[in-house]
Scaffold this motif. Structure first.
Motif, PDB file in Angstrom:
ATOM      1  N   UNK A 113       0.817  -1.209   0.000  1.00 13.39           N
ATOM      2  CA  UNK A 113       0.000   0.000   0.000  1.00 13.39           C
ATOM      3  C   UNK A 113       0.848   1.255   0.000  1.00 13.39           C
ATOM      4  N   UNK A 114       1.929   1.233   0.768  1.00 14.31           N
ATOM      5  CA  UNK A 114       2.820   2.399   0.829  1.00 14.31           C
ATOM      6  C   UNK A 114       3.476   2.665  -0.518  1.00 14.31           C
ATOM      7  N   UNK A 115       3.765   1.613  -1.266  1.00 13.01           N
ATOM      8  CA  UNK A 115       4.384   1.768  -2.581  1.00 13.01           C
ATOM      9  C   UNK A 115       3.502   2.612  -3.492  1.00 13.01           C
ATOM     10  N   UNK A 116       2.210   2.337  -3.503  1.00 10.78           N
ATOM     11  CA  UNK A 116       1.279   3.102  -4.333  1.00 10.78           C
ATOM     12  C   UNK A 116       1.277   4.571  -3.934  1.00 10.78           C
ATOM     13  N   UNK A 117       1.274   4.825  -2.624  1.00 13.55           N
ATOM     14  CA  UNK A 117       1.239   6.202  -2.137  1.00 13.55           C
ATOM     15  C   UNK A 117       2.504   6.950  -2.540  1.00 13.55           C
ATOM     16  N   UNK A 118       3.649   6.315  -2.334  1.00 16.00           N
ATOM     17  CA  UNK A 118       4.922   6.982  -2.613  1.00 16.00           C
ATOM     18  C   UNK A 118       5.112   7.202  -4.112  1.00 16.00           C
ATOM     19  N   UNK A 119       4.600   6.308  -4.940  1.00 19.01           N
ATOM     20  CA  UNK A 119       4.706   6.494  -6.388  1.00 19.01           C
ATOM     21  C   UNK A 119       4.044   7.810  -6.805  1.00 19.01           C
ATOM     22  N   UNK A 120       2.975   8.213  -6.115  1.00 21.80           N
ATOM     23  CA  UNK A 120       2.314   9.485  -6.437  1.00 21.80           C
ATOM     24  C   UNK A 120       3.052  10.683  -5.846  1.00 21.80           C
ATOM     25  N   UNK A 121       4.131  10.438  -5.112  1.00 19.79           N
ATOM     26  CA  UNK A 121       4.854  11.523  -4.463  1.00 19.79           C
ATOM     27  C   UNK A 121       4.335  11.850  -3.083  1.00 19.79           C
ATOM     28  N   UNK A 122       3.427  11.007  -2.555  1.00 20.44           N
ATOM     29  CA  UNK A 122       2.858  11.234  -1.232  1.00 20.44           C
ATOM     30  C   UNK A 122       3.529  10.391  -0.172  1.00 20.44           C
ATOM     31  N   UNK A 123       2.912  10.358   0.996  1.00 18.70           N
ATOM     32  CA  UNK A 123       3.423   9.568   2.123  1.00 18.70           C
ATOM     33  C   UNK A 123       2.236   9.216   3.017  1.00 18.70           C
ATOM     34  N   UNK A 124       2.298   8.093   3.695  1.00 22.63           N
ATOM     35  CA  UNK A 124       1.240   7.696   4.626  1.00 22.63           C
ATOM     36  C   UNK A 124       1.881   7.236   5.920  1.00 22.63           C
ATOM     37  N   UNK A 125       1.856   8.112   6.913  1.00 25.80           N
ATOM     38  CA  UNK A 125       2.467   7.813   8.209  1.00 25.80           C
ATOM     39  C   UNK A 125       1.506   7.102   9.160  1.00 25.80           C
ATOM     40  N   UNK A 126       0.274   6.883   8.721  1.00 27.40           N
ATOM     41  CA  UNK A 126      -0.744   6.349   9.633  1.00 27.40           C
ATOM     42  C   UNK A 126      -0.866   4.835   9.614  1.00 27.40           C
ATOM     43  N   UNK A 127      -0.141   4.153   8.716  1.00 25.84           N
ATOM     44  CA  UNK A 127      -0.403   2.728   8.493  1.00 25.84           C
ATOM     45  C   UNK A 127      -0.175   1.868   9.744  1.00 25.84           C
ATOM     46  N   UNK A 128       0.842   2.154  10.527  1.00 23.80           N
ATOM     47  CA  UNK A 128       1.110   1.362  11.723  1.00 23.80           C
ATOM     48  C   UNK A 128      -0.009   1.487  12.744  1.00 23.80           C
ATOM     49  N   UNK A 129      -0.473   2.713  12.983  1.00 25.60           N
ATOM     50  CA  UNK A 129      -1.556   2.937  13.940  1.00 25.60           C
ATOM     51  C   UNK A 129      -2.873   2.364  13.437  1.00 25.60           C
ATOM     52  N   UNK A 130      -3.120   2.476  12.138  1.00 25.10           N
ATOM     53  CA  UNK A 130      -4.343   1.908  11.560  1.00 25.10           C
ATOM     54  C   UNK A 130      -4.328   0.387  11.687  1.00 25.10           C
ATOM     55  N   UNK A 131      -3.174  -0.231  11.494  1.00 31.20           N
ATOM     56  CA  UNK A 131      -3.055  -1.679  11.668  1.00 31.20           C
ATOM     57  C   UNK A 131      -3.347  -2.077  13.112  1.00 31.20           C
ATOM     58  N   UNK A 132      -2.830  -1.312  14.067  1.00 31.27           N
ATOM     59  CA  UNK A 132      -3.076  -1.607  15.481  1.00 31.27           C
ATOM     60  C   UNK A 132      -4.561  -1.475  15.812  1.00 31.27           C
ATOM     61  N   UNK A 133      -5.194  -0.405  15.320  1.00 26.20           N
ATOM     62  CA  UNK A 133      -6.622  -0.192  15.558  1.00 26.20           C
ATOM     63  C   UNK A 133      -7.440  -1.317  14.931  1.00 26.20           C
ATOM     64  N   UNK A 134      -7.095  -1.672  13.688  1.00 27.54           N
ATOM     65  CA  UNK A 134      -7.827  -2.719  12.976  1.00 27.54           C
ATOM     66  C   UNK A 134      -7.671  -4.071  13.647  1.00 27.54           C
ATOM     67  N   UNK A 135      -6.514  -4.303  14.272  1.00 28.73           N
ATOM     68  CA  UNK A 135      -6.326  -5.580  14.973  1.00 28.73           C
ATOM     69  C   UNK A 135      -7.279  -5.691  16.158  1.00 28.73           C
ATOM     70  N   UNK A 136      -7.523  -4.578  16.833  1.00 32.52           N
ATOM     71  CA  UNK A 136      -8.481  -4.579  17.934  1.00 32.52           C
ATOM     72  C   UNK A 136      -9.903  -4.813  17.442  1.00 32.52           C
ATOM     73  N   UNK A 137     -10.267  -4.149  16.335  1.00 30.83           N
ATOM     74  CA  UNK A 137     -11.596  -4.338  15.757  1.00 30.83           C
ATOM     75  C   UNK A 137     -11.782  -5.797  15.332  1.00 30.83           C
ATOM     76  N   UNK A 138     -10.754  -6.347  14.680  1.00 32.98           N
ATOM     77  CA  UNK A 138     -10.829  -7.743  14.226  1.00 32.98           C
ATOM     78  C   UNK A 138     -10.996  -8.688  15.416  1.00 32.98           C
ATOM     79  N   UNK A 139     -10.304  -8.407  16.510  1.00 30.55           N
ATOM     80  CA  UNK A 139     -10.405  -9.265  17.699  1.00 30.55           C
ATOM     81  C   UNK A 139     -11.818  -9.212  18.285  1.00 30.55           C
ATOM     82  N   UNK A 140     -12.405  -8.010  18.340  1.00 31.81           N
ATOM     83  CA  UNK A 140     -13.767  -7.888  18.847  1.00 31.81           C
ATOM     84  C   UNK A 140     -14.769  -8.618  17.958  1.00 31.81           C
ATOM     85  N   UNK A 141     -14.485  -8.670  16.649  1.00 32.39           N
ATOM     86  CA  UNK A 141     -15.390  -9.316  15.696  1.00 32.39           C
ATOM     87  C   UNK A 141     -15.096 -10.806  15.527  1.00 32.39           C
ATOM     88  N   UNK A 142     -14.045 -11.297  16.169  1.00 32.91           N
ATOM     89  CA  UNK A 142     -13.622 -12.683  15.971  1.00 32.91           C
ATOM     90  C   UNK A 142     -14.691 -13.725  16.302  1.00 32.91           C
TER      91      UNK A 142
END
Length: 333
Positions: free
Chosen positions: A62-91
């Motif tokens: 996902x980061x590769x796509x963002x950087x190819x456009x000249x952008x950056x995404x610093x939120x991916x680690x925190x989003x992964x952590x948040x999503x892991x909690x959501x996934x656990x609640x939905x397990x």
């Protein structure tokens, strides 16, 4: 319209000469590990290595796509952590419910980033930094700053702990499918050409009539979705949502993308080489752990970080030299 040249390996390497170095380094490390350590090439190490690093591979995609456009995404680690909690609640509802919903949560963060960057014209660094802090705080709030246990009675942990046909971890199978899909988008579609054009010059892309905003929204939503998928793999593989994880994952993803030859300024990038970059980062740690196991020398976690940084610097330096050599040959021809 699909580009059949994407299947031509020779032409692909000609278009991505900067990615040659990462493949050479990856193959060299694999050969070194197989020759030096017992069981390095065994099925257990192979499976566990791919299973653990599948999280970092998918975030790097996902980061590769963002950087190819000249952008950056610093939120991916925190989003992964948040999503892991959501996934656990939905397990308790099984992987068939937890997986798509957690990925959608990640995509919603990506959509928010896209809205801030495109509609509000906030620089990507600032917009995604704010999302990083917000997602990390939200992860701690919903979990009470502790791990979230999964339901072991459902099939949720199958993806992170079981193997497809007894051969490959389900996590790496899923990430492989995602990688192939993104590679097809980048190399074989008009959307992929638009993404590459944006990195080459956003204003020029708009003058050419390309749908720049649509492409930029796509890459940030995909980046968020990949982070969400990484969160599901994290919760499924560790048996718990991990709100405290994800720290510096964005830096690892950026490192994998850059080592793979994608320019931070945008306009050039490779999905296969990004995968190789992520594997290379993981393989350095894997080899250092095997070295510690031999007992002849012991590297602490801090020294492992130092060695990893030095190795990455050497790969990038080699990559730069090779790219300059290719350019010199092209100019003389």
């Amino acid at each position: 319209m699909l580009n059949s040249d994407a299947f031509d390996l020779r032409k692909y390497m000609q278009r991505h000469p900067q990615s040659v170095a990462v493949w050479i380094a990856l193959l060299a490390l694999i050969l070194f590990g197989v020759l030096r350590y017992d069981n390095f090439g065994g099925s257990y190490n192979f499976g566990s290595f791919l299973n653990y690093n599948s999280m970092f591979i998918v975030i790097a995609l996902g980061m590769c796509f963002v950087i190819i456009t000249g952008g950056i995404d610093l939120s991916v680690g925190s989003v992964a952590a948040f999503s892991s909690g959501i996934a656990a609640y939905l397990s308790p509802y099984g992987i068939e419910v937890a997986l798509p919903l957690a990925v959608l949560v990640g995509m919603s963060f990506g959509a928010f980033n896209a809205f801030c960057i495109i509609a509000l014209r906030i620089p990507p660094f600032i917009a995604t930094l704010a999302t990083m802090l917000g997602a990390k705080g939200a992860a701690l709030v919903i979990s009470g700053a502790s791990t979230v246990a999964v339901d072991w009675g459902s099939n949720f942990t199958n993806m992170g702990m079981n193997k497809a046909l007894g051969l490959f971890p389900w996590s790496i199978v899923l990430v492989t499918v995602v990688g192939i899909a993104l590679w097809i988008v980048l190399e074989m579609t008009s959307l992929g050409r638009t993404i590459l054009a944006i990195g080459g010059g956003e204003d020029a892309s708009k003058l050419m009539g390309l749908k720049v905003n649509r492409a930029k929204a796509f890459v940030y939503i995909i980046s968020g979705g990949c982070a969400g998928l990484a969160g599901v793999i994290l919760a499924s593989g560790f048996g718990a949502g991990q709100p405290l994880e994800g720290v510096a994952w964005e830096l690892s993803a950026i490192a994998a993308v850059v080592v793979g030859g994608t320019l931070l300024t945008g306009g050039l990038g490779s999905i296969p080489a990004t995968v190789a970059g992520a594997l290379l980062l993981g393989l350095v740690f894997n080899i250092l752990n095997f070295e510690n196991g031999r007992g002849t020398i012991s590297f602490s976690a801090y020294w492992q970080m130092v060695i990893r940084g030095m190795f990455l610097f050497a790969v990038i330096l080699f990559q730069t030299r090779m790219t300059k050599g290719q350019k010199s040959k092209g100019a003389s021809a």
